[in-house]
Design a protein around this motif. Structure first.
Motif, PDB file in Angstrom:
ATOM      1  N   ALA A 120       0.322  -4.830  -6.950  1.00 14.27           N
ATOM      2  CA  ALA A 120       0.104  -4.198  -5.648  1.00 14.27           C
ATOM      3  C   ALA A 120       0.386  -5.168  -4.507  1.00 14.27           C
ATOM      4  O   ALA A 120       0.942  -4.780  -3.477  1.00 14.27           O
ATOM      5  N   MET A 121      -0.007  -6.416  -4.671  1.00 11.66           N
ATOM      6  CA  MET A 121       0.250  -7.403  -3.618  1.00 11.66           C
ATOM      7  C   MET A 121       1.749  -7.625  -3.424  1.00 11.66           C
ATOM      8  O   MET A 121       2.240  -7.668  -2.287  1.00 11.66           O
ATOM      9  N   ILE A 122       2.485  -7.744  -4.527  1.00  5.64           N
ATOM     10  CA  ILE A 122       3.938  -7.927  -4.420  1.00  5.64           C
ATOM     11  C   ILE A 122       4.572  -6.739  -3.700  1.00  5.64           C
ATOM     12  O   ILE A 122       5.355  -6.897  -2.758  1.00  5.64           O
ATOM     13  N   GLY A 123       4.216  -5.533  -4.137  1.00  2.00           N
ATOM     14  CA  GLY A 123       4.814  -4.346  -3.540  1.00  2.00           C
ATOM     15  C   GLY A 123       4.419  -4.160  -2.087  1.00  2.00           C
ATOM     16  O   GLY A 123       5.264  -3.833  -1.240  1.00  2.00           O
ATOM     17  N   SER A 124       3.146  -4.368  -1.762  1.00  2.00           N
ATOM     18  CA  SER A 124       2.693  -4.153  -0.382  1.00  2.00           C
ATOM     19  C   SER A 124       3.281  -5.177   0.575  1.00  2.00           C
ATOM     20  O   SER A 124       3.582  -4.847   1.722  1.00  2.00           O
ATOM     21  N   THR A 181       0.018  -3.908  10.424  1.00  3.17           N
ATOM     22  CA  THR A 181       0.927  -4.000   9.284  1.00  3.17           C
ATOM     23  C   THR A 181       0.498  -5.092   8.309  1.00  3.17           C
ATOM     24  O   THR A 181       0.508  -4.889   7.088  1.00  3.17           O
ATOM     25  N   LEU A 182       0.094  -6.248   8.851  1.00  2.00           N
ATOM     26  CA  LEU A 182      -0.324  -7.351   7.980  1.00  2.00           C
ATOM     27  C   LEU A 182      -1.641  -7.057   7.261  1.00  2.00           C
ATOM     28  O   LEU A 182      -1.935  -7.692   6.243  1.00  2.00           O
ATOM     29  N   ALA A 183      -2.416  -6.114   7.781  1.00  2.00           N
ATOM     30  CA  ALA A 183      -3.678  -5.763   7.119  1.00  2.00           C
ATOM     31  C   ALA A 183      -3.460  -4.890   5.888  1.00  2.00           C
ATOM     32  O   ALA A 183      -4.368  -4.775   5.046  1.00  2.00           O
ATOM     33  N   LEU A 184      -2.286  -4.273   5.763  1.00  2.00           N
ATOM     34  CA  LEU A 184      -2.055  -3.342   4.661  1.00  2.00           C
ATOM     35  C   LEU A 184      -1.974  -4.010   3.286  1.00  2.00           C
ATOM     36  O   LEU A 184      -2.506  -3.453   2.316  1.00  2.00           O
ATOM     37  N   PRO A 185      -1.309  -5.181   3.116  1.00  2.00           N
ATOM     38  CA  PRO A 185      -1.291  -5.797   1.784  1.00  2.00           C
ATOM     39  C   PRO A 185      -2.681  -6.093   1.215  1.00  2.00           C
ATOM     40  O   PRO A 185      -2.945  -5.749   0.046  1.00  2.00           O
TER      41      PRO A 185
END
Length: 295
Positions: free
Chosen positions: A225-229, A268-272
């Motif tokens: 999930a981290m890689i994709g986000s 945007t940066l909060a989404l990952p």
């Protein structure tokens, strides 16, 4: 048996390791553009509304067959009335050159102002110290010069309703994205559980607890999930940058101020991290629920 970072289950070989990051990236991209777009439009609306809240536009329309001298006389009378009106800070008669400047972005530079029956416009700035009764002002103007004052209330109300709709749309999109992410992570986790059922049963036989097994799945889901986000967030930021660069050539005067331009970036940066947390809890809950049925 250590409960550290080792993995007794070869989860990296699962098909989910290939497709889940790309799905999460796409979902993050959609959510980031929705949230960042709403925040940018909301800030532009605030700036636009602030500019209109303390301003009134007075319009003087020429009567049929009226000479310029008569119109100019009515303009001067209106200006004198406005300058003495309570709550008015400044009064400026807009020249034809200024009106041309306003209309050029919409009608083109080849516009012949002289061929259009344009009204005379007066820009009135309010001090803000006291409320101006626009209805009473219109009655006074109509009785003296036939002018009409507009406080832009209709446009501001429409903009507020439009932004309210955008806010609910952004919330709905984010909710759908989160729900889709939960479903995809749960689906991928169940697939991995089925693929490694024998390994999991063997771990149970040698004393591994459900929590130990669940941690391996949740770490795997978090990493994917981290890689994709992160990929989705970067793509969204690049898209937003390209859009802002294209919009800068429209000459509309719209733009985020330096003090608020960071808001879409922060969102945007909060989404990952959010995507990673959602994947963690989804994978953990899915695994523990399945393991309880297996034992």
């Amino acid at each position: 048996m250590a409960a550290g970072r080792q993995s007794d289950i070869p989860l990296s070989r699962d098909p989910s390791a290939r497709f889940l990051p790309w799905i999460v990236a796409f979902l993050t991209y959609i959510a980031a553009l929705s949230v960042a777009g709403y925040l940018a439009l909301a800030q532009l609306s605030v700036d636009w509304n602030d500019g209109l809240s303390n301003a009134i536009t007075v319009e003087i329309t020429a009567l049929e067959g009226e000479e310029d001298a008569s119109i100019n006389g009515r303009v001067q009378t209106t200006v004198a009335l406005l300058r003495g009106y309570p709550g008015v800070e400044s009064v400026e008669v807009l020249s034809r050159a200024k009106i041309r400047e306003f209309l050029e972005p919409w009608l083109g530079k080849a516009l012949d102002i002289g061929a259009l029956p344009l009204p005379r416009l007066i820009d009135v700035r309010l001090s803000g110290d006291e409320d101006v009764d626009v209805v009473a002002l219109n009655e006074k103007l109509a009785g003296s010069t036939g002018a009409r004052a507009d406080d832009h209330a209709i446009w501001r109300d429409r903009m507020e309703r439009f932004l309210g709709s955008l806010e609910w749309a952004a919330i709905a999109i984010v909710a759908v994205v989160v729900a889709a992410a939960v479903i995809m992570v749960a689906f991928a986790t169940r697939g991995s559980l089925a693929a490694h059922r024998e390994t999991i049963e063997l771990l149970h036989l040698i004393g591994a607890r459900d929590d130990y097994i669940a941690r391996q799945f949740q770490r795997h889901a978090m990493r994917l999930a981290m890689i994709g986000s992160v990929l989705g967030a970067l793509a969204a930021m690049a898209t937003a940058f390209l859009i802002s660069q294209s919009a800068s050539g429209l000459e509309t005067g719209a733009g985020l101020g330096a003090e608020t331009a960071y808001l879409p970036v922060v969102a945007t940066l909060a989404l990952p991290p959010i995507s990673t947390i959602v994947a963690l809890f989804t994978a953990r809950r899915t695994v523990l629920k399945a393991l309880r049925r297996m034992t």
